[in-house]
Write a protein that holds these residues in place. Structure first.
Motif, PDB file in Angstrom:
ATOM      1  N   VAL A  45      23.298  28.242   6.421  1.00  0.00           N
ATOM      2  CA  VAL A  45      23.144  27.275   5.324  1.00  0.00           C
ATOM      3  C   VAL A  45      21.832  26.521   5.502  1.00  0.00           C
ATOM      4  N   THR A  61      20.044  25.119  -2.356  1.00  0.00           N
ATOM      5  CA  THR A  61      20.832  25.479  -1.184  1.00  0.00           C
ATOM      6  C   THR A  61      20.874  26.984  -0.992  1.00  0.00           C
ATOM      7  N   GLU A 110      31.763  23.922   1.832  1.00  0.00           N
ATOM      8  CA  GLU A 110      31.216  23.784   3.183  1.00  0.00           C
ATOM      9  C   GLU A 110      32.293  23.655   4.249  1.00  0.00           C
TER      10      GLU A 110
END
Length: 758
Positions: A45, A61, A110
């Protein structure tokens, strides 16, 4: 920075340089940036949060849900991202959920990631975003990865600024939101109120270009900058103004240690190797130092880190070519000047119409800049610790030096309350200004002479602005304090002539140079180089002038030539024995004879006087009286000598009161001894500029006051409300039978008569 970190950062910067040079729009560039960083750091990430409307918004992202982009937003201090931005610090966590500030956002997906590392994206010392990486595997990121992220964050700062992804208003609002209003305490050096924006005397360098085109060229720029900085430090260390031993020498030794520290130069060169410009490399190392400073509890070590911060700023100014101070650049609006310390000459470089106040990290009641600032009417707050971590360039400030506080980024309610207080102060000043043409005569017809203290050429304008009767004290040492070398006779003559011409037919009492003690000059020091344990009672004023008689001879000649065809009033400071007056007058007599011998014009009359500051002189006034035309009582020094209380020591500042029987009886005795001898007695000092204290002096027989220009109006107003005979009778009673508190008795006396005093 290790070789691995250098390689990682260089690889990322090389690829980012291509991204920034592309014609893609800003969002596409950010999308590419997170992919590049993720690949180079082998990160599952990589996310970029940027400031928008005071909130941190997910802008790009790799690894989180794409539908969360421009949807996930966090407030200041919220979650790990908000904490990084709020504190402008790095987080490196093996288990993100274990951190007390962790905040789960389900829309990002996440929940499967455990490790987390994030660094702030900083622009002009303000966090404008956050760059972070995450992994499924719980682990702490190694130093190589963190350093690479911090370097990339600098590049991102340039990219997002050039792409207008955030604006300066957002950054300022965000910074204000980070901390809100803050109140800092300090030491009152010059009283007063002021509002304006924060301006650092040594402005921060704004780094516009981060990625280097030619690494070797950047390295050469840093080498030359280091050479020049080291020359400056060596020159400073060799200057006489720092004397031998003491704090100055320790500070400079620390500076030299840092300036020649190989570790510091190596880290900067490694940052250049990674692809940064010279400015960005210095700033990169400096950011790391700042983060370390926030973790240091040892005050001594923290001070040393501040020294390194100062040197980094110096190096940045040299390498960027931006060597000017804020005075050189010019003030664009009402400003409060921020500095670690300041010299009087530096202060005088600023536009007095824009400069509203000064805040110093250091500073003392007796420093040269305070003496000049007081004459300029500029409030000064000193010894404000930790201000660099709180006050940013451009922050709005409310300076209340009366209460020894400064409010940073005040709320609207605080601004309105301050402005109301300021308005009342201005109304009073306007009312006092209206008294300019009013002659200070009491209700029972007694004329009180009200003069001003001065020391600068510009101060002469205050004579007309206040309607004062003259200058009761012209401090000639100001010209010496703001000069790097001893002022030449011609320069002194020009100043004195300008002052006399500006005053017209109003008298000017020139005090010969009062230096030494708390007013040391770099070009005039003890022959033995020794510092004094108690400078207030040491080698100063007339003692210096008589020992270095060349100094007094030059000044005597300058004064005599400037006053040609006029009356010259000259007084000698800190006279203790009558023979000292005789010796000083003999110097003037010698120069007068010299000028007459050469057929030069001389003053039509010369009136000599003394400053009574040392109590011992009072015991020999009968011997001195036939030789002088006037006497000025210097209440500032007189008080500290009577009480054995150093007036520059804040712990003792409240230990004595001007309105005490001891001081008032002493002053009354001087008036009595000189009564009928035709000698003008004036009180010069802050005491005479306060209404209640001035009333006490009038009651003790004083009819002449020399005060700060701002106090002329209030004293004129007071004189018009009182009957001198009445206060004299009351004072005689109080001094004969002292009440428990003379101040309280006087306050009751004025209250009974409806007289309002400040």
């Amino acid at each position: 920075m290790t070789s691995g970190a250098v390689d990682a950062a260089r690889n990322i910067l090389t690829r980012l340089h291509e991204v920034m040079a592309s014609r893609n729009h800003a969002q596409a560039k950010l999308n590419t940036v997170v992919e590049v960083i993720g690949e180079c750091l082998d990160s599952e990430v990589c996310s970029i949060y940027l400031l928008r409307e005071g909130m941190l918004e997910l802008f790009a992202t790799r690894g989180l849900a794409q539908e969360a982009v421009h949807v996930t937003r966090m407030a200041v201090g919220e979650g790990l991202v908000g904490t990084i931005a709020e504190n402008i610090e790095t987080l490196n966590l093996a288990e993100a959920t274990a951190h007390p500030d962790f905040s789960y956002r389900p829309e990002t997906g996440e929940d499967k990631f455990h490790s987390f590392a994030g660094v702030p994206i900083v622009r002009r010392e303000r966090a404008v975003g956050v760059l972070c990486v995450q992994h499924v595997e719980p682990r702490r990121y190694v130093e190589i990865e963190i350093e690479a992220l911090q370097t990339v964050a600098m590049v991102l700062s340039e990219l997002i600024t050039n792409a207008d992804l955030i604006d300066e208003e957002d950054a300022r609002a965000f910074a204000a939101g980070q901390t809100g209003p803050e109140h800092l305490k300090g030491l009152t050096l010059v009283k007063g109120l002021a509002s304006g924006v924060a301006v650092y005397h040594q402005p921060r360098i704004n780094i516009e270009h981060v990625v280097a085109e030619d690494t070797e060229a950047e390295r050469q720029r840093v080498i030359l900058a280091f050479d020049r900085m080291r020359e400056q430090i060596d020159r400073m260390a060799g200057q006489a103004e720092f004397g031998v031993g003491g704090e100055h020498e320790e500070v400079l030794e620390t500076y030299k240690m840092f300036a020649y520290d190989e570790g510091w130069t190596r880290r900067i060169n490694e940052a250049i190797d990674s692809g940064l410009t010279a400015e960005a490399a210095i700033e990169r190392v400096q950011q790391r130092t700042r983060m370390r400073m926030r973790q240091i509890d040892d005050p001594l070590l923290a001070d040393r880190m501040h020294d390194l911060e100062d040197l980094s700023n110096r190096l940045l100014r040299i390498v960027s070519g931006q060597l000017g101070t804020a005075a050189t650049l010019g003030l664009r609006s009402d400003a409060i000047l921020i500095a670690r310390n300041l010299g009087p000459a530096e202060l005088l470089e600023y536009d007095r119409r824009r400069l509203k106040g000064v805040i110093l990290e250091e500073g003392s009641l007796t420093s040269h800049v305070v003496i000049v600032a007081r004459a300029m009417g500029v409030p000064v707050l000193g010894r404000v610790r930790g201000l660099r971590g709180v006050i940013r360039e451009g922050d709005p400030l409310l300076l209340d030096s009366d209460q020894a506080t400064v409010t940073v980024r005040p709320s609207q309610a605080l601004v309105e309350a301050f402005e109301a207080r300021f308005a009342r102060s201005r109304e009073r000043q306007a009312a006092y200004a209206a008294l300019r043409e009013v002659t200070p005569i009491s209700r029972d017809g007694q004329r009180i002479t009200v003069m001003i203290n001065a020391g600068l050429r510009d101060d002469i304008a205050n004579l007309n602005l206040t309607g004062a009767d003259g200058i009761g004290l012209f401090r000639t040492e100001f010209q010496f304090l703001v000069s790097a070398t001893l002022p030449a006779r011609e320069r002194q003559t020009r100043l004195y002539r300008d002052v006399l011409e500006g005053a017209g037919d109003r008298p000017v009492m020139f005090r010969t140079v009062d230096i030494g003690g708390d007013k040391t000059l770099p070009y005039l020091r003890h022959d033995d180089g020794e510092s004094e344990e108690n400078p207030a009672m040491g080698w100063r004023a007339l003692r210096v002038a008589l020992e270095r008689d060349g100094l007094l001879k030059v000044q005597a000649r300058a004064l005599l030539e400037a006053a040609a065809g006029r009356t010259l009033n000259v007084m000698f400071p800190m006279v203790v024995e009558p023979w000292e007056f005789d010796a000083a007058k003999a110097v003037f007599d010698g120069q007068l004879a010299f000028l007459k011998q050469r057929k030069k014009m001389v003053p039509e009359a010369i009136r000599y006087g003394v400053m009574l500051e040392v109590p011992a002189l009072a015991e020999q006034l009968d011997i001195l009286a036939p030789k002088i035309s006037f006497l000025s009582i210097g209440t500032n020094d007189l008080t500290q000598f009577l009480y054995a209380a150093d007036r520059s020591n804040p712990k003792l500042a409240e230990r004595y009161d001007w309105l005490s029987p001891s001081i008032m009886r002493f002053i009354r005795r001087i008036v009595t001894v000189l009564d009928g001898k035709g000698i003008d007695i004036t009180v010069c000092g802050e005491m005479g500029g306060r209404q209640l204290e001035a009333l006490a002096l009038i009651g003790a027989g004083i009819r002449r006051l020399s005060i700060t220009p701002a106090a002329v109006g209030p004293i004129k107003e007071l004189v018009g409300k009182i009957a001198v005979a009445e206060i004299e009778a009351a004072m005689a009673q109080w001094l004969a039978h002292p009440p428990r508190s003379l101040r309280a008795a006087m306050i009751e006396w004025v209250s009974e008569r409806g007289i309002v005093v400040d």
